[in-house]
Design an enzyme around this catalytic site. Structure first.
Site, PDB file in Angstrom:
ATOM      1  N   ASP A 475      64.088  46.601  89.461  1.00 31.72           N
ATOM      2  CA  ASP A 475      63.463  46.823  88.152  1.00 31.72           C
ATOM      3  C   ASP A 475      63.936  45.960  86.843  1.00 31.72           C
ATOM      4  O   ASP A 475      65.225  45.653  87.357  1.00 31.72           O
ATOM      5  CB  ASP A 475      63.442  48.469  87.940  1.00 31.72           C
ATOM      6  CG  ASP A 475      62.325  48.619  86.953  1.00 31.72           C
ATOM      7  OD1 ASP A 475      61.620  48.127  86.452  1.00 31.72           O
ATOM      8  OD2 ASP A 475      61.800  50.007  86.994  1.00 31.72           O
ATOM      9  N   ASP A 545      53.031  50.314  85.199  1.00 32.34           N
ATOM     10  CA  ASP A 545      53.313  51.649  85.044  1.00 32.34           C
ATOM     11  C   ASP A 545      52.283  52.755  84.639  1.00 32.34           C
ATOM     12  O   ASP A 545      52.426  53.973  84.749  1.00 32.34           O
ATOM     13  CB  ASP A 545      54.531  51.871  83.813  1.00 32.34           C
ATOM     14  CG  ASP A 545      56.013  51.691  84.396  1.00 32.34           C
ATOM     15  OD1 ASP A 545      56.132  51.330  85.624  1.00 32.34           O
ATOM     16  OD2 ASP A 545      56.825  51.639  83.584  1.00 32.34           O
TER      17      ASP A 545
END
Ligand code: GLA
Length: 725
Positions: A475, A545
């Site tokens: 990430d 997301d």
């Protein structure tokens, strides 16, 4: 095939369906002649001659008449009689920025050289490379234009190299990877824009006399804009019309520009963002630009998509994973966030296994003492409070349950509250003496610093070596601000962003090479770095997301334009949705998530019996269609009521998978049909109802869509190929 014709000075890059022509004239300037559908017979040697007011008249002292501005340039310089936007800008020791690079030689060879330190498409069996050398008579600098033609895939890759042969320092202010000129401005600009949780929304704008700029200055390719740009005929649709596009194999600040100039010609370019970039090229050194992928389609967006998908799956993704079906996963993030408790995680894992899940992913919160976003990034050792018997013990239990194990890391970041920061406070990106901004409670590590790169390689290697890890979610959760480096000199500070990316690529190259068995997933708060540069190392990306099924329709449609389904992570999550609060049926969440790498982002241990049965059926269904989705061909379908539905299909030799999602229910709506595309007319298919239809019928009449008075209703059909009757 790439050819050069001595008599006319014309280069022809001839792909399966595309031709690209450029011409060097008698003064050795290089001009762009054409990019479009394939020409087989004649070289267009009359094109330049037919352009008015462009003749070259010079005596020994002056250039009297040479309106370069009237001529389509292949790689335009700065400071001559072409006052349009240049493709590059260099500052020489004499204080000027004027240059005039002219052709001195070229070479056509089989295969493709790789770009040192940068990701690029791998070579195909049929690719050929043209290297053109240019030289400025006034400066000791060589410029190399590289073009690789993938004949069958029908794409061209380009990049530039610049070598400083002088004994003086040279400053590169801009060096675009590709530039193309089109003779008309009667075009639409298409790009993929958005923000966090709203990535890759397709934007289409008609051109007018203006300078357009699609860019990122955030340090990553960004949620805001994807490093992709296309120009297309105004009439272009999904299946008809021309599209000219560029995608940059780069994960940092980029710019994609379109300049419509006063004579209506259009210049389209892509490269590193010049606003935050100046590079000191020392004597004897070479600078290499990132690679640009150029794709032309004569038949609308569908053909463009197919060309990108095939090229990226065949030549960009790590070959080991390119054709490998991806595991169905459950991810702990939306199920538990930072509240990781061994017992409940194991419960989640066992319930998931019972339902048919194959991979368990332990997301953020497992390391240091990370209970929220304020600490521990940099301390990649297990939190003993949460996992008292250690991570190995936990992983063993996951493996005993029968699942593969995946883990989340955010290696490029550092929390102020971390052992790493206490030890190396100077390893952050920062401008000495200036306050630095937090974002999501964290700072960014200075990957321009080789010591930081070495540290990351060491700490990640140790982690991946020590534990039995099958998958890593990598990430990167913030943009870069106050971007400077403690190890760079004052004059090198504007090199920072590019050096960061080079540092990142070095770390990725080393780690992915060292652990070829690990499936890496790229993530940057979702799709903040969904670009071909990252895809070279990591075969899949967490698309967004935003897990809401309806929002995902737009996001996934945009990503699908260039990136194949096998690269797009898509998960079913809880309702009300955590990002948007919307409640959608479980079936629709499943249908939408089956457009990519399928998984769950919810607590599967807390389901009603009904939900359990539905999820089990979903997983069974996905297993039936997985290879078609991930290895087959993808088509976006036209829907009967535009803007109120999305539909798409995947096809392979065995079956067709059709998905349809209605957004809002409409009153008194008549029965509608969904026409399919991409089928073989004479192939017979069996519908889920048992009825049979030929491909031509399915394309002409389509499938009947249920008339249902429910928002967010969806349907999915598996059409099995059967023997002709
Ligand atoms: C990012 C990712 C999420 C999750 C969180 C964890 O936002 O995109 O999927 O991993 O970080 O902090």
């Amino acid at each position: 095939m790439i050819t050069f014709d001595e008599a006319t000075g014309i280069f022809h890059l001839q792909g399966k369906q595309t031709s690209y022509f450029m011409q060097k004239n008698e003064h050795n300037h290089l001009f762009h002649l054409y990019w479009g559908s394939r020409l087989a017979k004649r070289l267009p040697d009359y094109v330049l001659k037919e352009i008015k007011r462009a003749s070259y008249i010079a005596d020994t002292d002056h250039i009297k008449e040479y309106k370069l501005e009237r001529l389509p340039q292949e790689y335009p310089a700065f400071g001559n009689s072409d006052l349009r936007k240049p493709a590059y800008q260099l500052s020489f020791q004499n204080g000027t920025q004027i240059s005039d690079f002219r052709y001195i030689a070229h070479e056509i060879s089989e295969g493709k050289p790789s770009l040192e330190g940068l990701p690029s498409l791998r070579e195909s069996a049929d690719c050929e490379t043209l290297k053109i050398t240019l030289q400025d008579d006034y400066q000791q600098v060589s410029m190399f234009l590289f073009y690789t033609l993938y004949e069958e895939a029908d794409i061209i890759t380009r990049h530039i190299e610049l070598r400083n042969n002088s004994s003086d320092k040279l400053e590169i202010n801009q060096l675009n990877s590709a530039c193309v000129e089109l003779p008309t401005n009667d075009l639409d600009l298409l790009h993929l824009s958005g923000s966090w949780a709203r990535e890759t929304h397709i934007q289409r704008t008609p051109l007018s006399q203006l300078n357009y700029r699609v860019e990122s200055t955030r340090g990553s390719s960004s949620h805001e804009h994807n490093p992709f740009i296309a120009l297309m005929d105004k009439e272009t649709t999904e299946t008809t019309g021309s599209v000219y596009s560029m995608n940059l194999v780069y994960s940092g600040n980029f710019e994609a520009t379109v300049d419509v100039e006063m004579q209506d010609a259009v210049r389209m370019q892509i490269g590193i963002n010049s606003t935050l970039f100046d590079w000191q090229l020392q004597p004897g050194k070479t600078f290499i630009s990132p690679e640009a992928v150029l794709v032309y389609s004569q038949h609308g967006l569908q053909e463009l998509t197919h060309k990108y998908h095939q090229a990226y799956q065949n030549y960009l993704m790590p070959p080991k994973f390119a054709k490998k079906e991806r595991p169905i996963l459950v991810n702990s993030w939306e199920a538990c966030y930072f509240d990781l408790q061994e017992e409940s995680l194991l419960e989640l894992a066992s319930s998931s296994k019972e339902l048919g899940v194959e991979l368990f992913v332990l997301d953020d919160g497992w390391f240091g003492h990370r209970d929220d976003t304020s600490s521990s990034l940099g301390d990649w050792f297990v939190d003993k409070q949460k996992f008292p018997q250690g991570l190995e013990h936990f992983i063993n239990q996951i493996k005993q349950i029968g699942l593969d194990f995946g883990i989340w890391v955010e290696p490029e970041m550092i929390s102020e509250d971390s052992d790493l920061y206490r030890k190396h406070p100077d390893w952050c990106i920062e401008v000495p003496g200036r306050l630095k901004s937090y974002s999501r409670g964290q700072f960014v590590l200075d990957l321009a610093n080789a010591k930081v790169q070495d540290y990351l390689i060491e700490v990640l290697s140790e982690l991946f070596q020590r534990y039995d890890i099958d998958y890593v979610k990598w990430d990167m959760n913030r943009s870069m601000t106050e971007a400077g480096s403690n190890i760079l000199t004052n004059s090198q500070q504007k090199e920072f962003y590019h050096r960061y990316i080079l540092g990142l690529y070095r770390v990725l190259e080393t780690v992915t090479e060292q652990f070829p068995e690990i499936l890496f997933e790229n993530c940057a708060g979702g799709g903040g770095r969904f670009d071909p540069g990252m895809m070279y190392y990591m075969p899949q990306t967490w698309t967004s997301d935003d897990t809401d099924a309806i929002e995902r329709l737009t996001i996934q449609e945009g990503s699908s334009l260039i990136y194949p389904a096998i690269s797009m992570g898509a998960h079913v999550s809880q309702v009300p949705n955590h990002q948007i609060g919307r409640v959608t049926p479980l079936n629709t969440r499943g249908v939408v998530a089956m457009q990519g790498n399928f998984g769950y982002e919810m607590d599967l241990s807390k389901l009603s019996t009904e939900e359990k049965q539905e999820i089990q059926a979903q997983i069974d269904q996905f297993k039936l269609i997985r290879s078609t989705v991930q290895l087959g061909k993808f088509y976006r379908l036209a829907v009967p009521v535009k803007d109120n539905a999305k539909a798409w299909l995947f096809i392979d030799d065995q079956q067709v998978v059709v998905s349809y999602v209605q957004i809002h229910a409409k009153p008194n709506s008549p029965s509608k049909r969904l026409k399919l595309t991409g089928l073989n007319s004479e192939t017979l298919y069996q519908l889920p109802s048992g009825e049979k239809r030929y491909g031509d019928e399915l394309m002409a009449f389509g499938l009947a869509i249920d008339v249902v008075h429910k928002d967010f209703y969806s349907q999915q059909w598996i059409l099995k190929k059967v023997e002709d009757e």
